[in-house]
Each structure stands twice: as structure tokens, then as C-alpha cells.
Motif scaffolding. Structure first.
Motif, PDB file in Angstrom:
ATOM      1  N   UNK B  50      24.379  70.001 119.967  1.00  0.00           N
ATOM      2  CA  UNK B  50      23.530  70.092 118.588  1.00  0.00           C
ATOM      3  C   UNK B  50      22.828  68.791 118.279  1.00  0.00           C
ATOM      4  N   UNK B  51      21.586  68.620 117.843  1.00  0.00           N
ATOM      5  CA  UNK B  51      20.891  67.388 117.485  1.00  0.00           C
ATOM      6  C   UNK B  51      21.626  66.504 116.551  1.00  0.00           C
ATOM      7  N   UNK B  52      22.159  67.122 115.369  1.00  0.00           N
ATOM      8  CA  UNK B  52      22.866  66.486 114.306  1.00  0.00           C
ATOM      9  C   UNK B  52      23.840  67.566 113.718  1.00  0.00           C
ATOM     10  N   UNK B  53      24.483  66.839 112.737  1.00  0.00           N
ATOM     11  CA  UNK B  53      25.296  67.864 111.867  1.00  0.00           C
ATOM     12  C   UNK B  53      24.495  68.770 111.008  1.00  0.00           C
ATOM     13  N   UNK B  54      23.298  68.465 110.550  1.00  0.00           N
ATOM     14  CA  UNK B  54      22.616  69.536 109.903  1.00  0.00           C
ATOM     15  C   UNK B  54      22.293  70.595 110.843  1.00  0.00           C
ATOM     16  N   UNK B  55      21.981  70.351 111.960  1.00  0.00           N
ATOM     17  CA  UNK B  55      21.561  71.146 113.104  1.00  0.00           C
ATOM     18  C   UNK B  55      22.841  72.181 113.057  1.00  0.00           C
ATOM     19  N   UNK B  56      23.883  71.461 113.395  1.00  0.00           N
ATOM     20  CA  UNK B  56      25.137  72.407 113.635  1.00  0.00           C
ATOM     21  C   UNK B  56      25.661  73.218 112.544  1.00  0.00           C
ATOM     22  N   UNK B  57      25.496  72.777 111.315  1.00  0.00           N
ATOM     23  CA  UNK B  57      25.665  73.577 110.124  1.00  0.00           C
ATOM     24  C   UNK B  57      24.761  74.630 110.189  1.00  0.00           C
ATOM     25  N   UNK B  58      23.578  74.477 110.190  1.00  0.00           N
ATOM     26  CA  UNK B  58      22.635  75.538 110.282  1.00  0.00           C
ATOM     27  C   UNK B  58      23.141  76.688 111.214  1.00  0.00           C
ATOM     28  N   UNK B  59      23.562  76.247 112.347  1.00  0.00           N
ATOM     29  CA  UNK B  59      23.863  77.201 113.337  1.00  0.00           C
ATOM     30  C   UNK B  59      25.122  77.952 113.005  1.00  0.00           C
ATOM     31  N   UNK B  60      26.062  77.308 112.453  1.00  0.00           N
ATOM     32  CA  UNK B  60      27.365  77.952 111.719  1.00  0.00           C
ATOM     33  C   UNK B  60      26.874  79.004 110.817  1.00  0.00           C
ATOM     34  N   UNK B  61      25.990  78.750 110.051  1.00  0.00           N
ATOM     35  CA  UNK B  61      25.368  79.470 108.816  1.00  0.00           C
ATOM     36  C   UNK B  61      24.856  80.791 109.348  1.00  0.00           C
ATOM     37  N   UNK B  62      24.044  80.465 110.259  1.00  0.00           N
ATOM     38  CA  UNK B  62      23.259  81.598 110.937  1.00  0.00           C
ATOM     39  C   UNK B  62      24.125  82.597 111.641  1.00  0.00           C
ATOM     40  N   UNK B  63      25.141  82.090 112.345  1.00  0.00           N
ATOM     41  CA  UNK B  63      25.933  83.054 113.205  1.00  0.00           C
ATOM     42  C   UNK B  63      26.808  83.742 112.358  1.00  0.00           C
ATOM     43  N   UNK B  64      27.462  82.955 111.078  1.00  0.00           N
ATOM     44  CA  UNK B  64      28.197  83.730 110.049  1.00  0.00           C
ATOM     45  C   UNK B  64      27.367  84.759 109.441  1.00  0.00           C
ATOM     46  N   UNK B  65      26.340  84.518 109.164  1.00  0.00           N
ATOM     47  CA  UNK B  65      25.570  85.783 108.414  1.00  0.00           C
ATOM     48  C   UNK B  65      25.436  86.856 109.554  1.00  0.00           C
ATOM     49  N   UNK B  66      24.973  86.742 110.708  1.00  0.00           N
ATOM     50  CA  UNK B  66      24.758  87.589 111.857  1.00  0.00           C
ATOM     51  C   UNK B  66      26.160  88.440 111.956  1.00  0.00           C
ATOM     52  N   UNK B  67      27.412  87.635 112.052  1.00  0.00           N
ATOM     53  CA  UNK B  67      28.489  88.351 112.194  1.00  0.00           C
ATOM     54  C   UNK B  67      28.906  89.242 110.932  1.00  0.00           C
ATOM     55  N   UNK B  68      28.607  88.888 109.676  1.00  0.00           N
ATOM     56  CA  UNK B  68      28.740  89.695 108.767  1.00  0.00           C
ATOM     57  C   UNK B  68      27.796  90.911 108.869  1.00  0.00           C
ATOM     58  N   UNK B  69      26.494  90.622 109.141  1.00  0.00           N
ATOM     59  CA  UNK B  69      25.799  92.074 109.120  1.00  0.00           C
ATOM     60  C   UNK B  69      26.294  92.910 110.265  1.00  0.00           C
ATOM     61  N   UNK B  70      26.686  92.344 111.362  1.00  0.00           N
ATOM     62  CA  UNK B  70      27.234  93.087 112.416  1.00  0.00           C
ATOM     63  C   UNK B  70      28.375  94.009 112.141  1.00  0.00           C
ATOM     64  N   UNK B  71      29.261  93.147 111.345  1.00  0.00           N
ATOM     65  CA  UNK B  71      30.674  93.779 110.933  1.00  0.00           C
ATOM     66  C   UNK B  71      30.196  95.325 110.004  1.00  0.00           C
ATOM     67  N   UNK B  72      29.220  94.695 109.125  1.00  0.00           N
ATOM     68  CA  UNK B  72      28.646  95.895 108.137  1.00  0.00           C
ATOM     69  C   UNK B  72      27.897  97.072 108.921  1.00  0.00           C
ATOM     70  N   UNK B  73      27.155  96.730 110.029  1.00  0.00           N
ATOM     71  CA  UNK B  73      26.473  97.633 110.608  1.00  0.00           C
ATOM     72  C   UNK B  73      27.621  98.564 111.527  1.00  0.00           C
ATOM     73  N   UNK B  74      28.629  98.093 111.975  1.00  0.00           N
ATOM     74  CA  UNK B  74      29.447  98.801 112.781  1.00  0.00           C
ATOM     75  C   UNK B  74      29.681 100.131 112.612  1.00  0.00           C
ATOM     76  N   UNK B  75      29.709 100.976 113.532  1.00  0.00           N
ATOM     77  CA  UNK B  75      30.123 102.508 113.519  1.00  0.00           C
ATOM     78  C   UNK B  75      31.278 102.726 112.778  1.00  0.00           C
ATOM     79  N   UNK B  76      32.242 102.183 113.005  1.00  0.00           N
ATOM     80  CA  UNK B  76      33.616 102.337 112.536  1.00  0.00           C
ATOM     81  C   UNK B  76      33.480 101.962 110.899  1.00  0.00           C
TER      82      UNK B  76
END
Lengths: 224, 161
Positions: B50-76
Motif C-alpha cells: 500500500x502507498x500509505x495508511x489512507x490507501x490501506x484503509x480505503x482498500x479495507x473499506x472497499x473489500x468490506x463493502x464488497x464482502x457484505x454485498x456478496x453475502x447478501x447476494x448469496x443464494x443461500x
């Protein structure tokens, strides 16, 4: 900018048990991945070692059975022995019916070439072709750096009358050509020498002649 | 692959952020725990620096949002109802601000992340657009509409200290 939305969300924290569980989960995954990688690496190393051993085995086998030198022993009959890089006999060929019978009755494979030739010369089945006046022609086909040593060894190392032994050096390209014509490389070399003196002479003309007879023809044409 | 120590560092820095995003999307603790594990395991596997801590945090936020959406979308998930969802209330917030959180949680999905990222994390519309891979004008529009809805529900005072 602080506002009530900020204050509301600021109260939301991850509790210690959630963090601990996550840390434990990650620790386990990392450990499993390392174990997996170590096992995978070990399997790969073992597989590579096996392949290497097999290749060395095959390579070793191939090296032992690769023909590096040829010695043609021509009296009439003609017998050719193939030697590996370790100067041991790996093949024995007889040209013609008589030679074929001799080859069937001797076992000189894996012997060093001098021992092999001495055994051959002592063999009973060969003795009836060897007379007081016969010439035994040896044609050595080998690497340049071994030629002199081999020829000297044959001349000095055989338990046979030196005056009856003639040694020549042969060319590797003649070996295949000789075999195509059904001749030993020694007899083929002699034929080439004769055909230079008399181009009308064919291979079939000399095929069944003894080396003494061929040598006599060479001597005769040389004088003309 | 990152080390355990790096993972522990990331967890201590970003656990609260991940928890808050999970709060926006998920309604039960077991889904939140799954998301935590997925997000930080992805962090361990993410080999790019990561370029810096802001970059790292933005990455964590993006991945978390995507994970949440994936779980909500899952068939089960779409075909079943998680038993412990029923009646589970987030009891981690003091009563003072529960009405604010209720109002935010009551927004449509498309407004929730932008409201959180803007009013809590303090990202600009341009930064939010980058994190959520949205058009900047879209973010402005979403923020403006969310603001109207929340004002209507809660009065204008929520945007002031």
C-alpha cells in the motif's frame, strides 16, 4: 466534521472477542498454508530427486551402452567389436557365416578390449582360420586422442606374433558405410585402398577374400 | 503473503471500521464474524504494497463493502432466513443515538455507504467515488438525496454538532 451521525457511528466498536476470533482464524490459516507449502515443497523435491535418479540411471545406462570406438579384426572371417567410453566391449559382430558362428561361441562382452581380443584369438573356433602365414588386420576407429594409445596397446599387448599383426586407423564415417555393404570396417577400409589403385574392383570381388589376399592385391597394384 | 504480525496490526487498526460497515449491511453476529475473517484473510493474501495508511484503509473499506454485498447476494442468503436475525438488535449503541442509526439503517442501500463514508469517515465525494467505483456526480446526488431523507426523518440538527 463532527455531527450526530458521526457520534452515533463512533459508538460502534469491534469487541475483543471478535478481534481475538479473527486473529485466531488468521493464525490457523497461515499455519495451514505453511504446512501445505512445506508438504508441497517436500513432494516437489522428492519428485525431482526421483526424476533425477531415473535420468541418471538412464543416462548412466545410455553412457555405458553408447559405442565410442570400433575395432575390426579381419583375417577372414571378419569380426568387429564395439567399445564404450570405458573401452569395454558392448557389441560383437561377425560378418559372414564363419564369423557369425565364431561370435556365437565366444563371450567377450564387458571385457576390456585387449582382454577381449586375446580371448578371441585363443578361441578354438577361430583357430582353424589362423595359420602361420596369415595376417591379422586390426582397424581401429576411435577419437583422435585415443588412436595412438589403442594401436600401441594392440601391437604390444596381444599374446600373438607381432609380425602377423597389422594395424590401421579407420574413419568413423566408414563404419556405417561398411555395414551397409555388409563388411567390417577393416575390410571396407582395405577395399577403399584397393579401389583407389584399381577402380574396376567392386566390393563383391573382395567380399570373400581373406585379408592376406586383399593385401596381396594391394601390394600388386601398388607396384604397377 | 503477509505475516501474522501484520494481520494483527491491521485488525487493531481497522476492526472498528469493518464492524461499522458490517453494521450497515448485516443483521447478525455470525455474518459479521464471517466478513471479518474474509476481509482480514484477503488482507493477508494481498501482496501488493500500500502507498500509505489512507490507501490501506480505503482498500479495507472497499473489500468490506464488497464482502457484505456478496453475502447478501448469496443464494443461500436470498432463499433462507437466518434464525438469529429475527429480533436481534444491535445493543452496542447507547440509546442517545439509536434513533440516528435507525434512520441511517432505514435508508436504501445506495445511500448508506455514502452517508457513512462522508459523515463518519470524512471522505470527500471524489474519494468516495473512487472507493465505491461510482461517478463523482452520482455520489453528490446520493449524498444530497440522503441528506434530504434524513432531514425529513430527524430534522436538520443531525448534521450539526
Amino acid at each position: 466534521m463532527k455531527n450526530k451521525i458521526y457520534d452515533a457511528f463512533d459508538k460502534i466498536k469491534a469487541d475483543d472477542s471478535l478481534k481475538r476470533n479473527t486473529e485466531n482464524f488468521i493464525s490457523k490459516k497461515i499455519s495451514n498454508k505453511s504446512k501445505f507449502h512445506r508438504r508441497l515443497m517436500l513432494k516437489r523435491v522428492l519428485a525431482f530427486a526421483c526424476v533425477l535418479l531415473i535420468l541418471l540411471g538412464i543416462g548412466g545406462y545410455k553412457t555405458y551402452y553408447t559405442e565410442a570406438s570400433t575395432i575390426s579384426i579381419d583375417i577372414n572371417p571378419s569380426i568387429e567389436i564395439g567399445l564404450n567410453y570405458f573401452d569395454r566391449v558392448i557389441s560383437v559382430k561377425g560378418f559372414g557365416e564363419d564369423a557369425g558362428n565364431i561370435v556365437k561361441n565366444i563371450d567377450i562382452k564387458n571385457k576390456k578390449y585387449l582382454d577381449a581380443i586375446n580371448s578371441l584369438m585363443k578361441a578354438e573356433c577361430l583357430q582353424r582360420f589362423v595359420s602361420e602365414k596369415c595376417t591379422i588386420m586390426f582397424t581401429v576407429v576411435t577419437d583422435k586422442n585415443k588412436e595412438e594409445r589403442m594401436v600401441n596397446n594392440i601391437k604390444g599387448g596381444l599374446h600373438y606374433k607381432k609380425e602377423s599383426i597389422v594395424c590401421y586407423l579407420g574413419n568413423k564415417q566408414y563404419v556405417e558405410q561398411a555395414h551397409v555393404e555388409g563388411l567390417s570396417v577393416g575390410k571396407y577400409r582395405a577395399y577403399l585402398q584397393l579401389s583407389k589403385l584399381n577402380s574396376e574392383i567392386t566390393i563383391d570381388d573382395i567380399r570373400n577374400l581373406s585379408m592376406r589376399e586383399i593385401q596381396a592385391m594391394i601390394n600388386s597394384y601398388s607396384k604397377k | 503473503m503477509r505475516s501474522e504480525i501484520e494481520a494483527e496490526r491491521a485488525i487493531s487498526l481497522y476492526a472498528d471500521t469493518v464492524k461499522r460497515i458490517c453494521f450497515l449491511y448485516m443483521k447478525n453476529n455470525s455474518d459479521t464474524e464471517d466478513i471479518f475473517q474474509n476481509v482480514f484473510w484477503k488482507y493477508v493474501l494481498h501482496s501488493v504494497e500500500f502507498e500509505n495508511q489512507e490507501h490501506e484503509k480505503a482498500w479495507i473499506i472497499r473489500v468490506t463493502i464488497n464482502e457484505c454485498k456478496n453475502i447478501l447476494k448469496s443464494f443461500f442468503r436470498t432463499k433462507t432466513t437466518v434464525l438469529d436475525e429475527i429480533g436481534e438488535q444491535p445493543d452496542i449503541v447507547k440509546e442517545d443515538y439509536s434513533y440516528v442509526l435507525d434512520a441511517v439503517l432505514g435508508l436504501q442501500k445506495k445511500y448508506k455507504d455514502v452517508v457513512y463514508l462522508f459523515y463518519y469517515e470524512g471522505y470527500s465525494a471524489v474519494e468516495i467515488a473512487k472507493i465505491l467505483s461510482k461517478n463523482v456526480n452520482t455520489v453528490y446526488t446520493l449524498l444530497s438525496r440522503a441528506r434530504l431523507i434524513l432531514k425529513e426523518k430527524l430534522g436538520g440538527g443531525i448534521f450539526e454538532k
